[in-house]
Write an enzyme that holds these catalytic residues in place. Structure first.
Site, PDB file in Angstrom:
ATOM      1  N   CYS A 194      64.483 -15.572  16.903  1.00 50.91           N
ATOM      2  CA  CYS A 194      64.144 -16.288  15.643  1.00 50.91           C
ATOM      3  C   CYS A 194      65.862 -15.275  14.614  1.00 50.91           C
ATOM      4  O   CYS A 194      66.121 -15.712  13.904  1.00 50.91           O
ATOM      5  CB  CYS A 194      63.205 -16.355  14.787  1.00 50.91           C
ATOM      6  SG  CYS A 194      61.975 -15.861  14.678  1.00 50.91           S
ATOM      7  N   GLY A 236      72.010  27.214  26.719  1.00 48.82           N
ATOM      8  CA  GLY A 236      73.086  26.794  27.244  1.00 48.82           C
ATOM      9  C   GLY A 236      74.344  26.853  25.627  1.00 48.82           C
ATOM     10  O   GLY A 236      73.785  27.398  24.744  1.00 48.82           O
ATOM     11  N   GLY A 262      77.153  23.702  24.391  1.00 45.73           N
ATOM     12  CA  GLY A 262      78.305  22.357  24.682  1.00 45.73           C
ATOM     13  C   GLY A 262      79.633  22.881  23.716  1.00 45.73           C
ATOM     14  O   GLY A 262      79.756  24.117  23.791  1.00 45.73           O
ATOM     15  N   PHE A 322      79.971  22.136  20.749  1.00 44.44           N
ATOM     16  CA  PHE A 322      80.387  22.982  19.761  1.00 44.44           C
ATOM     17  C   PHE A 322      79.556  24.422  19.607  1.00 44.44           C
ATOM     18  O   PHE A 322      79.628  24.862  18.781  1.00 44.44           O
ATOM     19  CB  PHE A 322      79.549  22.417  18.854  1.00 44.44           C
ATOM     20  CG  PHE A 322      80.174  20.445  19.058  1.00 44.44           C
ATOM     21  CD1 PHE A 322      81.525  19.968  18.447  1.00 44.44           C
ATOM     22  CD2 PHE A 322      78.667  19.165  19.176  1.00 44.44           C
ATOM     23  CE1 PHE A 322      81.360  18.425  18.194  1.00 44.44           C
ATOM     24  CE2 PHE A 322      78.899  18.002  19.170  1.00 44.44           C
ATOM     25  CZ  PHE A 322      80.746  17.772  18.606  1.00 44.44           C
ATOM     26  N   ASP A 355      79.981   8.935  25.484  1.00 41.05           N
ATOM     27  CA  ASP A 355      79.800   9.676  25.543  1.00 41.05           C
ATOM     28  C   ASP A 355      78.675   9.321  26.631  1.00 41.05           C
ATOM     29  O   ASP A 355      77.683  10.585  27.143  1.00 41.05           O
ATOM     30  CB  ASP A 355      80.290  11.275  25.503  1.00 41.05           C
ATOM     31  CG  ASP A 355      80.531  12.376  26.796  1.00 41.05           C
ATOM     32  OD1 ASP A 355      80.666  11.357  27.919  1.00 41.05           O
ATOM     33  OD2 ASP A 355      80.984  12.847  26.307  1.00 41.05           O
TER      34      ASP A 355
END
Ligand code: 746
Length: 643
Positions: free
Chosen positions: A135, A392, A394, A396, A504
């Site tokens: 609903c 790690g 990335g 940024f 992404d």
């Protein structure tokens, strides 16, 4: 003996809909003998004209609404007359054979519940189905009603059997009108607009619990405000109803409370996940205790190294309950509680393949939900974050594992200057931090007062899904692969329902938790990338192989382009981490895909699984399924966890 209290008022064979405790689980309908008395509505097995075991009981006092439900198109004739019972702790759908019977039941129920104190003003006209109300599309089963319940709210209603609540003056009302009681498990300093401090071990009255993260409470002095739900533990009073799943074998909440404290207790993860974790451990007698798919029941899974296979075999034992409410795994060894049962089997195999030797725990040091975040800005104190190791880098910059306040594991993205449109991100960050879903990597907060800016997120110990598939893929059972896709799909269905586009989605942007839950990460973050090589669809870093045609042609992103990417992600999962269109460069992929070329069926994917991923790659966005629909396509392929 028959007393006034247990004398049957109404008794009839009706159809009961499964309660869908798992949110997204297939519907099933069972014939049950329903019996209404002054004190309860019970339902029993009924076979060969004989009343069997009681399968559930709802305390009349806990009923908050009894009303019809709208019938959907294409409903078979035997289910044309549904009614619903909203009670404290649940929602039950029952189907009568005809309209007269439905009226009979509703009238009888209204008569019995008319003096209940917590009757609803509003209810839901539509079914709660596949994780939402038909609903109003609200996804929380406890979401407030969307339609006025006439019975209750209009005093002039035709049959005003149900009286409105009498208004209770000041003092009395204070004590009475709350949903439930809760204990604070942590101290909490209010931030922003809340007035309530939480003091550990003190009692609070919960006034609103619709929001998964923030509950409105009142303290004993009468102060009211919102506090993080994760800081509270509900107080259960052990009387009253039990659902279908907890039969005679009712596991009391006292028991549930106890069990969560043990380090062998794992929680609700799938059979395939448990299997993988135990095999990863690889020790004879490695075991886990977890909630089975039936609420209130437990399964003990144990690894046995006997047999030819070096990896060993995992056996799953359901914890059974006998008529005397005692727990057992293998007959003859019964115990008054689950902890006692486990303790016994840690020392005695007693009918199991091996005794329970090594508890495998997935307990992680997670920040309890939105714990630290006030209602206000999401700024964390940089001094409270200790960076421990690089995990790690990335788009940024560098990402580090760290500890927040010395105890909680966090992942910290240290934003390299010039890599991100920081102001725009900060403006939107709050929206992203409010997106709370168990299959989304939680963004805890930010440190923006100095450079480099920190983005602080939930730490996922097993790293990115793509690496996990490449490193551990061969150990995974095909069920486990389906489960991974299902987790991602759950997260995406949630984003879809919030009109939030990932942009992404790919295995490299999903992370793997300690219990092998997969969570989607970096949703919406592409909007803040400043690197042209990533932003332009002609750039070398643009994820062309995950992009739908309308994305690489016109940069037209939508939930449907996320669905395309999800199909590619499924392909990555079922190839255990292969590069899509391995032989082609980006420009060739654009050319090929534009002409209708698609990825082949991975060996590990059945024809049906391939159909699911293939449906995501329909040329026309509108013809691709929604994530909501994909959930129901994947569901039948998940491992069945029935005894
Ligand atoms: C992490 C992420 C998300 C990136 C890079 C490096 C690490 C990360 N790793 C975690 C973890 O819990 N979290 C994050 N990626 C990005 O920052 C990124 C930035 C922008 C984008 C995409 C990604 C867009 C392009 C979409 C804008 C790990 N956990 C835990 C362990 C290990 C690695 C990561 C929240 C590890 O070292 C276990 C795995 N392992 C080796 C041993 O086996």
């Amino acid at each position: 003996m028959e007393t006034m209290e247990n004398k049957s008022i109404l008794e009839e064979l009706l159809i009961k809909k499964s309660q869908q405790k798992k949110k997204i689980s297939p519907n099933n309908y069972k014939e049950r003998l329903f019996v209404l008395t002054k004190t309860s509505l019970s339902y029993y097995e009924y076979d060969k004209e004989k009343k069997g075991h009681r399968k559930g009981l709802i305390d009349i006092k806990k009923i908050r609404c009894a009303e019809t439900v709208n019938v959907e198109e294409h409903t078979p004739p035997e289910r044309q007359h549904p009614f619903q019972i909203v009670y404290k702790g649940g929602l039950l759908y029952v189907f009568t054979a005809d309209e007269e019977s439905r009226i009979r039941w509703l009238e009888a129920l209204h008569k019995e519940i008319k003096d209940n104190t917590e009757l609803l003003n509003k209810y839901h006209k539509g079914f709660f189905s596949s994780g939402k109300f038909l609903c109003c599309n609200q996804t929380c089963k406890a979401a407030p009603g969307c339609t006025v319940w006439e019975k209750y709210s209009s005093p002039h209603g035709a049959s005003s059997a149900v009286k409105p609540l009498p208004s209770i003056p000041g003092e009395l009302k204070r004590e009475k009108s709350f949903l439930k009681e809760a204990l604070a498990v942590y101290n909490y300093e209010p931030k922003g607009n809340s007035d309530v401090h939480l003091v550990r071990k003190k009692k609070y009255y919960v006034l609103k619990d619709e929001d998964p993260d923030w509950w409105k409470v009142r303290d004993l002095e009468g102060n009211e405000g919102f506090v993080p739900r994760a800081y509270l533990k509900e107080i259960h009073h052990t009387t009253g109803e039990s659902g279908e799943s907890s039969n005679a074998a009712n596991v009391t909440s006292e028991e549930e409370e106890n069990i969560t404290k043990y380090d062998w207790y794992v929680g609700s993860i799938s059979r395939a996940q448990v299997g993988q974790l135990l095999r990863q451990k690889g020790k004879e007698g490695a075991f886990m205790v977890r909630n089975s798919s039936h609420v209130g029941k437990y399964t003990v899974s144990v690894l046995s190294m006997t047999g030819r296979d070096k990896k060993g075999t995992v056996k799953h034992y359901h914890v059974h309950v006998n008529s005397a409410n005692q727990f057992y795994l293998a007959e003859n060894y019964c115990f008054s509680s689950v902890p006692k049962l486990i303790h016994y089997h840690q020392h005695n195999s007693a009918g199991m393949v091996t005794r329970l030797r090594h508890a495998v725990s997935t307990k992680a040091n997670k920040v309890p939900s939105t714990a630290h975040l006030g209602n206000g800005p999401w700024e964390l104190k940089r001094e409270e974050i200790a960076l421990l190791k690089e995990i790690g880098s990335g788009q940024f910059g560098v990402v580090q594992m760290g500890k927040w306040k010395g105890k909680y594991d966090v992942a910290v993205k240290m934003i390299k200057e010039g890599s991100m449109s920081e102001d725009e991100f900060i403006e939107e960050a709050e929206t992203m931090m409010r997106l709370n879903h168990p299959k989304l990597v939680k963004l805890y907060g930010v440190c923006t007062k100095a450079y480099p800016i920190y983005l602080v997120a939930e730490y996922m110990v097993n790293g990115c899904l793509l690496s996990y598939l490449k490193g551990h893929g061969k150990e995974l059972h095909p069920f486990q692969l389906v489960e991974m896709c299902f987790h991602v799909c759950e997260a995406m269905a949630f984003l879809e329902s919030h009109q939030f586009i990932h942009r992404d989605l790919a295995a490299r942007n999903c992370l793997v938790d300690a219990d092998l839950t997969i969570k989607v990460s970096d949703f919406g973050m592409t909007r803040y990338v400043l690197d042209d090589l990533y932003v332009s669809s002609l750039g070398t870093k643009f994820p062309v192989k995950w992009a739908a045609p309308e994305v690489f042609h016109y940069a037209k992103f939508s939930s449907k382009s996320d669905v395309w990417a999800f199909g590619i992600l499924m392909w990555e999962v079922f190839t255990l981490g292969k590069q899509p269109y391995n032989l082609y460069h980006n420009a060739q992929v654009i050319e090929k895909v534009s002409h209708g070329y698609r990825l082949y069926r991975p060996q590990l994917a059945s024809e049906e699984i391939y159909q699911i991923m293939y449906s995501c790659w329909h040329e026309v966005p509108e013809n691709r399924p929604t994530f909501h629909h994909l959930l129901s396509c994947l569901e039948p392929h998940r491992e069945d966890d029935k005894p």
